[in-house]
Design an enzyme around this catalytic site. Structure first.
Site, mmCIF file in Angstrom:
data_model
loop_
_atom_site.group_PDB
_atom_site.id
_atom_site.type_symbol
_atom_site.label_atom_id
_atom_site.label_comp_id
_atom_site.label_asym_id
_atom_site.label_seq_id
_atom_site.Cartn_x
_atom_site.Cartn_y
_atom_site.Cartn_z
ATOM 1 N N SER A 1 60.666 -19.695 -45.366
ATOM 2 C CA SER A 1 59.451 -20.201 -45.994
ATOM 3 C C SER A 1 59.712 -21.570 -46.628
ATOM 4 O O SER A 1 60.014 -22.528 -45.913
ATOM 5 C CB SER A 1 58.924 -19.173 -47.009
ATOM 6 N N HIS B 1 55.075 -12.227 -43.483
ATOM 7 C CA HIS B 1 55.812 -13.426 -43.849
ATOM 8 C C HIS B 1 57.191 -13.117 -44.437
ATOM 9 O O HIS B 1 58.157 -13.821 -44.150
ATOM 10 C CB HIS B 1 54.977 -14.231 -44.843
ATOM 11 N N GLU C 1 50.662 -19.952 -36.186
ATOM 12 C CA GLU C 1 49.867 -19.497 -35.052
ATOM 13 C C GLU C 1 50.435 -20.063 -33.752
ATOM 14 O O GLU C 1 51.296 -20.949 -33.778
ATOM 15 C CB GLU C 1 48.413 -19.928 -35.241
#
Length: 268
Positions: free
Chosen positions: A102, A246, A222
């Site tokens: 992340s 996530h 995506e």
């Protein structure tokens, strides 16, 4: 199987005190950079396994865990990336692997583009692809700020259930214990940087082999994003963990490790 944990320590690099946890102590060096509200200790379960094959260092990013925090400190992604580069140099890590999740993946991309001395390979785990003129990062800032404030006030771990309803009690207890060490200014700065820093401008400058790991249920990356990133990094390897959100290793730990394939030279 016995633990691979060796010790926690501090090093002064890039002008600040950086805290880290070390696992394994043998094999190629690997630096693990966690996300926006994840102190190093919350990734210890991942480092335990990586430590079986790699000399693994889990970093407390500035403003989190036991690393330096101060009013007015520069908490930009660029400053954090400079920290990682200086950390590797201070410890003499040569031909090291960098795995970032992340925010840590965003930091890793900047390291690979601008502070790549000694870096051999980069793994970006579900990085936010937001940026100038792009769709926003799907997580709301109050999700982070409200949970930090609750834990700073000494709230019970159960107060975190609405924030992470699929997590186990053990996962929530560990997060509750350490979340208060995440400086609110550092978190807010990083969150806003997801929308103001142009990650895609850094990607063509990355010369080391790279792997993008995508959370199939995360909603962060995506298919069109993967295509665009591949166009900027033609040699990029991409693997999807279809069952995970996530926080991939929390949702599907085995799927997370399988996602590396043999990119690091051997399955993990």
């Amino acid at each position: 199987m016995s633990s691979t944990f060796l010790y926690g320590a501090n090093v002064r690099a890039n002008g600040i005190r950086q805290h880290y946890l070390r696992f394994g102590g043998k094999g190629r060096p690997l630096v693990l950079v966690p996300g926006i509200t994840s102190p190093a200790v919350t990734w210890a379960f991942v480092a335990e396994r990586l430590g079986r094959q790699f000399d693994t260092y889990v970093l407390d990013v500035r403003g989190r865990g036991l690393s330096e925090t101060a009013p007015g400190m520069d908490y930009s992604l660029e400053a954090c990336a400079a920290d990682v580069g200086a950390f590797a140099q201070a410890l003499g890590l040569a031909d090291y692997f960098l795995v970032g999740h992340s925010m840590g993946a965003r930091i890793g991309a900047i390291v690979a583009a601008h502070h790549a001395q000694g870096l051999a390979r980069l793994v970006m785990v579900d990085p936010p692809v937001s940026g100038p003129g792009r769709r926003p990062y799907p997580a709301r800032i109050d999700w982070y700020v409200d949970s930090i404030r609750l834990m700073r006030e000494g709230a019970d771990w159960e107060k975190l259930k609405p924030f992470s309803p699929t997590w186990t009690e053990a996962q929530l207890r560990l997060r509750a214990e350490w979340l208060h060490t995440c400086d609110e200014d550092a978190v807010v700065c990083a969150y806003h940087a997801f929308g103001t820093h142009d990650m895609h401008a850094d990607l063509p400058a990355i010369a080391v082999p790279a792997l993008l790991m995508v959370a199939g249920k995360g909603g962060v990356i995506e298919a069109a994003d993967v295509d665009e990133i591949r166009s900027l990094m033609p040699g990029l390897e991409v693997r999807t963990v279809p069952t995970a959100g996530h926080m991939i290793p929390w949702d599907d730990e085995e799927g997370f490790f399988q996602g590396f394939g043999t990119f690091l030279g051997t399955p993990v």
